[in-house]
Design a protein around this motif. Structure first.
Motif, mmCIF file in Angstrom:
data_model
loop_
_atom_site.group_PDB
_atom_site.id
_atom_site.type_symbol
_atom_site.label_atom_id
_atom_site.label_comp_id
_atom_site.label_asym_id
_atom_site.label_seq_id
_atom_site.Cartn_x
_atom_site.Cartn_y
_atom_site.Cartn_z
ATOM 1 N N LYS A 182 0.665 -1.396 -0.030
ATOM 2 C CA LYS A 182 -0.009 0.143 0.220
ATOM 3 C C LYS A 182 0.732 1.157 0.059
ATOM 4 N N ASP A 183 1.931 0.969 0.643
ATOM 5 C CA ASP A 183 2.846 2.467 0.776
ATOM 6 C C ASP A 183 3.353 2.856 -0.522
ATOM 7 N N ILE A 184 3.948 1.647 -1.333
ATOM 8 C CA ILE A 184 4.524 1.918 -2.654
ATOM 9 C C ILE A 184 3.291 2.273 -3.533
ATOM 10 N N THR A 185 2.039 1.593 -3.685
ATOM 11 C CA THR A 185 1.362 2.174 -4.549
ATOM 12 C C THR A 185 0.527 3.565 -4.284
ATOM 13 N N TYR A 186 0.780 3.738 -3.191
ATOM 14 C CA TYR A 186 0.361 5.376 -2.886
ATOM 15 C C TYR A 186 1.475 6.128 -3.490
ATOM 16 N N LEU A 187 2.788 5.756 -3.106
ATOM 17 C CA LEU A 187 3.794 6.629 -3.893
ATOM 18 C C LEU A 187 3.507 6.797 -5.571
ATOM 19 N N ARG A 188 3.359 5.573 -6.091
ATOM 20 C CA ARG A 188 3.263 5.345 -7.575
ATOM 21 C C ARG A 188 2.141 6.272 -8.133
ATOM 22 N N ASP A 189 0.942 6.228 -7.381
ATOM 23 C CA ASP A 189 0.011 7.003 -7.701
ATOM 24 C C ASP A 189 -0.044 8.564 -7.628
ATOM 25 N N ASN A 190 0.519 8.746 -6.655
ATOM 26 C CA ASN A 190 0.513 10.320 -6.365
ATOM 27 C C ASN A 190 1.579 10.988 -6.430
ATOM 28 N N LEU A 191 2.649 10.275 -7.065
ATOM 29 C CA LEU A 191 4.263 11.080 -7.335
ATOM 30 C C LEU A 191 4.589 10.363 -8.628
ATOM 31 N N ILE A 192 5.347 11.539 -9.276
ATOM 32 C CA ILE A 192 5.893 10.835 -10.648
ATOM 33 C C ILE A 192 7.441 11.188 -10.082
#
Length: 924
Positions: A182-192
Motif C-alpha cells: 500500500k505504501d508503494i502504490t500510494y507513491l506510484r499513484d500520487n507522485l511521478i
C-alpha cells in the motif's frame, strides 16, 4: 453509514491492497541480511522485494543482488537493466536526454502509476503553468494544483567514486514498479519519480574499470592506495558539481534539460562522503536570494527523513553540520534557483563494493565529533563501524523512500509552495529595487556581453533588447519575472558575513559582470518604453564592425577574449598576413590606439570581414602604417599544457578553456618532462593549478603502488582517455624538473597558476620567488581589486590601472625589494609597508623639497579591496604580488598567485594568460 459513503470508503481501502497475492523474494531478503553488517543498519523499508513472475529483479538480471560484495556495474549494464524494466513494466519509461563529451548517453527514467504514465505530457504541462505566475492566475493555480502531481527528481552518480547511488537506484526502481504494498502504490499513484541513473557516465565507467582493475583487491580502506581513477569526465573531475553557473559540461546540460522539461517539485542529489547519512540543510549562511519557503522546506523534509530512519532504528543520520547553503552553482541548485527545492544526501561510501573497517575517531563536522550526540544527530554511530556496500544501499534507499513518502503525502503543499515562490519573486521585482539590469551596448568586449546574456538565458532568465531609440542595442533584464531572485543573485555583489562561524563550503562570490568583464548597470527606474524592448528568443551574438577608411587594418586592444583565437585563425588562413603589435600609442583619425593594439599587414578585405564576424571583433581601417620602431612582430607559440596524474581537476578546466577559445595546445605529462628536449617542441608550457607541493610535483603518485597502467585494454576499455600512461605512479623526478629548468633557460616561457607556482619555487627552477605567509588571512573565492605595478608589461595590455579579479585561498609569494620590478600586478591599491613613502625630515634635503614631495604624494580615493565576497585580515595581502615575471636564463617564469582560468568562470582574468601567449618571446 450512508451507503454511497460506505462504498467509497470500501473502494478507497481496497485501493491500498494488492490486486493479487505477491510472492516475496526470500532469497533476496536473505542476501540483504547477509551483506548487511549490523541489524541496526537494516531498515524494514529495504526488505521484502517482490519475486515478480515477469519483471526481473536485479538478482535475476545480474545474478547478484544490489550491494553484493565485489559487484559494481558499468553504464551499459545499468541502462540495459532499465530498458528491460521499461519493456516489461508499464510503470517505467526511459529516454536519452543528453550525450557526454565522450559520446556516452545520459538517460532519464520516469516512474509512475498507470494514470500518470498515460498522461505524462499533461502533468509536465501543469507544472510548466505553475512555474510562471504571469500566465497562471491564483484561481487557475488552485485548479491546476488539484489536478497536478508533484514530481520528484533523483540524481545519481554525479561523483564517480561515490559508487552506490547508480546501484541503489536500480533496486529502488524495481521496487517502485513491482510492489503492490500500500505504501508503494500510494507513491506510484500520487507522485511521478524521475531518475537520472548515472548523471556522469564517462566517470562511472572509468571508475568501475578502476575498481575491478585495482581497488577490488584492497583489504584496508586507509592504505594510501588511490581510490579514484585519475580522470572522470573528459575535462572535469569533482567540479562537475560546480558547473551550474557555467552550464558547460554534458552532465550539467543533462540535469538542466530534465529540470526545465519537468519543473520537478523536489530534486535530490545522491552523494557519499560522511557517516552515516547526512541530509542537507547546511550550517548557513544561506544564500540571500533563496526564498524563505525553500529554506523552511529544507528543514522540514530533513527532519521528516531523520524521523523515518529513527523509527526503523537506524543510527547515524544527521542534518545541519555539513555544507553551508551559499554557493548557487551546484547541480541541485538549478532547483533552488528556479523556485523548486534542491536537496542532497551524503551517505557513507567505500568507493566500491568492498567491506572495510572504518574509523570515525578523527571525523568532525561543524567542530563536533562525528560520533557525538547532538541536537542535529540524535543517534550517533560508534567510533568504528564495519561498513559494507549493502549498508550504504540500505541507508540511501531508506532515506529516499522516506523522502518520496513525504512528497507524496504533502504534494499539494509542495505545489502551492512552488507556485508561491514564483509569485514572491515577481512581487519583489515590482516592489523592491532594483527594477531592472541594463547591459549597455557599448562594452570593451562586446562578445562577452553577448555571452553574459546567453548565460542568463541558459538559466531561463528573460532578457530584452532595445530595438530603437537612442539606447538601441542595450540588453535589459526586467525583474518582474519569476526568476528575479536568480537574476539579482548573478548580477549583484555578494556580501558574505565576516562573522560566519564556519568556513564556507565553496566560493563565496560570483558576480558575473565582474567575472566576465562586462559593465552591468542596475536601475530603480525603467527608462525604456515597452515598444522599444523585444524579448530575446534566440541567443545573442555580436558581429564585429569595420569602421574608417584606408587599406590598413587595426584592432584597438582592450583584452578581448577572442583576439588570440583570431590570431591563430589568421596564421592558419594565410602565411602572407603579418601580425604586428603596437609598442606605443598610434593615432588613426579620431581613434587613438593604445600600446598592445594590433596592426594586420597584408590583411585582405574578405579576411577582415570574416575575422570581424567570426570572432566578434571591431576593426578599424586607416590610411597610414605605423612606424617600424613602433611595431613588434607577433610569433604565435607552440603551447603545452602539463598535467599531473595525482590532480587533474584544474588542468581539465584549462584544456576546456583552450578548446572553447580555439587555442591549439599539446597535453603533456611526467613522461614528456623526463624525455627532455622540451624547448625544441614547445615555446610555452602552462602548468595549471594542481593541489600539493613541490614534493608532490616531483614524485607524483607514490611509486610504492606501481606500476599502475592507465591504458585502454579489452578488459578495461574506458581507461586511457583523455590521456594514457603505462604507469601513472612516480612524477617527473629530479631529472624531469631539470629538463623543465633547461626549457626556460633556453628561452621558453613557463606559466604557473596558483598552487602550481609552489613547484617552481620549491624545486629551485627560480630562487627569486619566496613563499610569503600572510598572518590571519582568510581569502575564500572572492572578487577583489588589483593594481598594475608595471604598466609596460605586455601581460597587462588592455587592462586599466585598477580592476577586479577573482581569487580564492592560495599561496602568496614575494621577491626582494630590489627585484620588485618583477611584480607586474599587486593586490589592492596601497603599497607594501616597506614601500610606503617616508614623510619625515631628511637630513641634507631642504624642507621645501620635502614639502613639495609630500604634496605630490597626496592620496587619491581608491576602490575597496573586496568587490564581492569576503576577506578576513585583508590588510595582510594588500601590496603583495599578484603576478611575477621572473627571468630565468634566456626565458621567463610567469607566476600567477591566483587562477585566471578558474572553472571557466572568470573570463575577465583569462586575457592575462592570452597576453602572455601572444607576447611570450618579449616578456624578458
Amino acid at each position: 453509514m450512508n451507503k454511497s459513503v460506505y462504498v467509497g470508503f470500501l473502494l478507497g481501502a481496497l485501493a491500498f491492497q494488492p490486486l493479487f497475492s505477491q510472492t516475496i523474494d526470500e532469497d533476496y531478503n536473505a542476501k540483504i541480511k547477509e551483506y548487511t553488517t549490523d541489524p541496526r543498519f537494516l531498515p524494514k523499508a529495504v526488505l521484502n522485494l517482490v519475486d515478480h513472475p515477469e519483471i526481473p529483479s536485479p538478482k535475476k538480471y545480474f545474478g547478484q543482488i544490489i550491494g553484493a560484495p565485489g559487484e559494481m556495474h558499468g553504464t551499459e549494464e545499468i541502462y540495459g537493466y532499465y530498458k528491460e524494466l521499461a519493456e516489461k513494466s508499464p510503470h517505467l519509461s526511459i529516454q536519452q536526454v543528453e550525450t557526454t563529451e565522450e559520446g556516452r548517453p545520459i538517460y532519464l527514467v520516469t516512474i509512475g502509476g498507470d494514470e500518470s504514465m498515460d498522461r505524462l505530457d499533461h502533468y509536465k504541462s501543469q507544472l510548466g503553468k505553475l512555474s510562471d505566475p504571469r500566465i497562471t492566475t491564483p484561481e487557475q493555480a488552485e485548479a491546476i494544483i488539484e489536478d497536478a502531481k508533484p514530481v520528484y527528481y533523483l540524481n545519481g552518480g554525479m561523483h564517480s567514486t561515490e559508487m552506490g547511488s547508480p546501484e541503489m537506484l536500480m533496486e529502488l526502481a524495481y521496487r517502485l514498479v513491482t510492489s503492490e504494498d500500500k505504501d508503494i502504490t500510494y507513491l506510484r499513484d500520487n507522485l511521478i519519480v524521475l531518475i537520472n541513473p548515472v548523471s556522469e557516465p564517462d566517470g562511472r565507467d572509468k571508475q568501475v574499470d578502476w575498481y575491478h582493475r585495482y581497488t577490488k583487491a584492497r583489504t584496508e580502506y586507509d592504505d594510501g592506495f588511490p581510490k579514484s581513477t585519475p580522470y572522470w569526465g573528459k575535462y572535469v573531475f569533482h567540479d562537475n558539481n560546480r558547473d551550474g553557473l557555467q552550464v558547460s559540461q554534458g552532465i550539467t546540460k543533462g540535469i538542466f534539460k530534465i529540470f526545465f522539461d519537468w519543473h520537478p517539485t523536489v530534486m535530490l542529489d545522491l552523494h557519499e562522503s560522511v557517516p552515516l547519512l547526512y541530509i542537507s540543510t547546511g550550517t548557513g549562511p544561506y544564500n540571500e536570494q533563496v526564498d524563505p519557503i525553500t529554506i523552511g522546506e529544507w528543514q522540514i523534509m530533513a527532519n521528516s527523513d531523520i524521523a523515518s530512519l529513527a523509527s526503523q532504528g537506524m543510527p547515524g543520520a544527521f542534518t545541519w553540520a555539513f555544507y553551508d547553503g551559499w554557493w548557487p552553482g551546484y547541480g541541485i541548485w538549478v532547483a533552488n534557483n528556479h523556485n523548486s527545492n534542491g536537496r542532497f544526501y551524503e551517505t557513507f561510501g567505500n568507493a566500491g563494493a568492498n567491506t572495510y573497517m572504518r574509523d570515525l575517531s578523527n571525523a568532525r563536522y561543524a567542530g563536533d565529533p562525528a560520533t557525538s550526540r547532538e541536537w542535529y544527530r540524535p543517534d550517533p554511530p560508534t567510533q568504528k563501524v564495519y561498513w559494507s556496500a549493502r549498508n550504504n544501499v540500505n541507508y540511501m534507499q531508506a532515506g529516499v523512500l522516506a523522502s518520496l513518502t513525504y512528497a507524496a503525502h504533502n504534494g499539494e503543499q509542495l505545489l502551492k509552495n512552488f507556485y508561491q515562490k514564483g509569485v514572491n519573486s515577481i512581487a519583489k521585482g515590482k516592489t523592491e529595487g532594483p527594477k531592472a539590469f541594463v547591459i549597455p551596448r557599448e562594452q570593451h568586449d562586446p562578445a562577452m556581453a553577448a555571452y553574459l546574456v546567453n548565460q542568463l538565458r541558459a538559466q531561463k532568465i528573460e532578457v530584452h533588447q532595445a530595438t530603437n531609440g537612442e539606447k538601441e542595442g542595450d540588453y535589459v533584464v526586467l525583474l518582474d519575472q519569476q526568476y528575479r531572485n536568480l537574476a539579482v543573485n548573478l548580477l549583484t555583489e555578494q556580501n558574505y558575513p565576516k562573522e560566519a562561524k564556519f568556513p564556507p563550503y565553496d566560493d563565496i562570490a560570483w558576480t558575473l559582470g565582474y567575472l566576465y568583464g562586462v559593465n552591468v548597470e542596475k536601475t530603480d527606474s525603467i527608462s525604456y518604453d515597452s515598444n522599444e524592448l523585444e524579448l530575446l528568443t534566440e541567443d545573442a551574438a555580436y558581429e564585429g564592425e569595420i569602421s574608417g577608411s584606408g587599406n590598413s587594418y587595426f584592432l584597438s586592444y582592450e583584452a578581448q577574449n577572442t583576439v588570440l583565437p583570431a590570431l591563430y585563425w589568421l596564421n592558419s588562413e594565410s602565411k602572407n598576413i603579418e601580425i604586428q603589435v603596437l609598442k606605443n600609442s598610434f593615432i588613426i583619425e579620431e581613434d587613438t590606439l593604445k600600446a598592445g593594439s594590433f596592426y594586420f599587414k597584408g590583411l585582405s578585405k574578405s579576411e577582415a570581414e570574416e575575422m570581424a564576424s567570426s570572432f566578434s571583433l571591431d576593426l578599424i581601417k586607416g590610411s597610414e602604417e605605423p612606424a617600424p620602431d613602433n611595431i613588434q612582430k607577433v610569433t604565435l607559440p607552440k603551447i603545452a599544457i602539463y598535467h599531473t596524474w595525482f590532480n587533474t581537476q584544474d588542468e581539465g578546466w584549462s584544456r576546456y578553456t583552450f578548446e572553447q577559445r580555439q587555442i591549439p595546445y599539446t597535453s603533456i605529462d611526467k613522461d614528456d618532462l623526463k624525455s627532455g628536449n622540451l624547448r625544441s617542441k614547445f615555446d610555452v608550457i602552462l602548468v595549471p593549478r594542481a593541489r600539493g607541493n613541490g614534493s608532490d610535483f616531483i614524485h607524483g603518485v607514490s611509486s610504492e603502488f606501481g606500476p599502475l597502467p592507465f591504458t585502454k585494454t579489452s578488459e578495461y576499455p574506458s581507461h586511457g582517455f583523455p590521456d594514457s600512461s603505462p604507469d601513472i605512479t612516480g612524477g617527473p623526478g629530479f631529472g624531469g624538473i631539470d629538463n623543465l629548468r633547461k626549457f626556460v633557460e633556453a628561452g621558453g616561457l613557463l606559466i604557473t597558476l596558483d598552487n602550481s607556482t609552489n613547484m617552481v619555487t620549491e624545486t629551485g627552477i627560480t630562487r627569486k620567488l619566496e613563499s610569503y605567509s600572510a598572518s590571519g588571512l582568510f581569502h575564500p573565492g572572492s572578487v577583489v581589486t588589483v593594481k598594475v605595478r608595471n604598466s609596460e608589461s605586455p601581460v597587462l595590455y588592455g587592462y586599466p590601472e585598477t580592476f577586479p579579479i577573482f581569487r580564492g585561498n592560495g599561496p602568496l609569494y614575494q621577491v626582494d625589494k630590489n627585484d620588485r620590478n618583477m611584480m607586474l600586478l599587486q593586490y589592492g591599491t596601497k603599497p607594501r609597508k616597506d614601500e610606503e613613502e617616508y614623510s619625515g625630515p631628511i637630513m641634507g634635503m631642504p624642507d621645501a623639497e620635502v614639502e613639495e614631495k609630500e604634496e605630490a604624494g597626496s592620496p587619491q580615493k581608491s576602490p575597496p579591496y573586496v568587490r564581492s565576497g569576503m576577506v578576513r585580515n585583508e590588510q595582510t595581502i594588500i601590496g603583495q604580488g599578484t603576478i611575477f615575471n621572473v627571468p630565468v636564463g634566456e626565458g621567463s617564469v610567469l607566476a600567477f598567485t591566483f587562477d585566471p582560468l578558474h572553472r571557466y568562470l572568470n573570463h575577465h582574468d583569462s586575457p592575462m594568460v592570452w597576453n602572455a601567449l601572444i607576447h611570450w618571446n618579449h616578456l624578458k
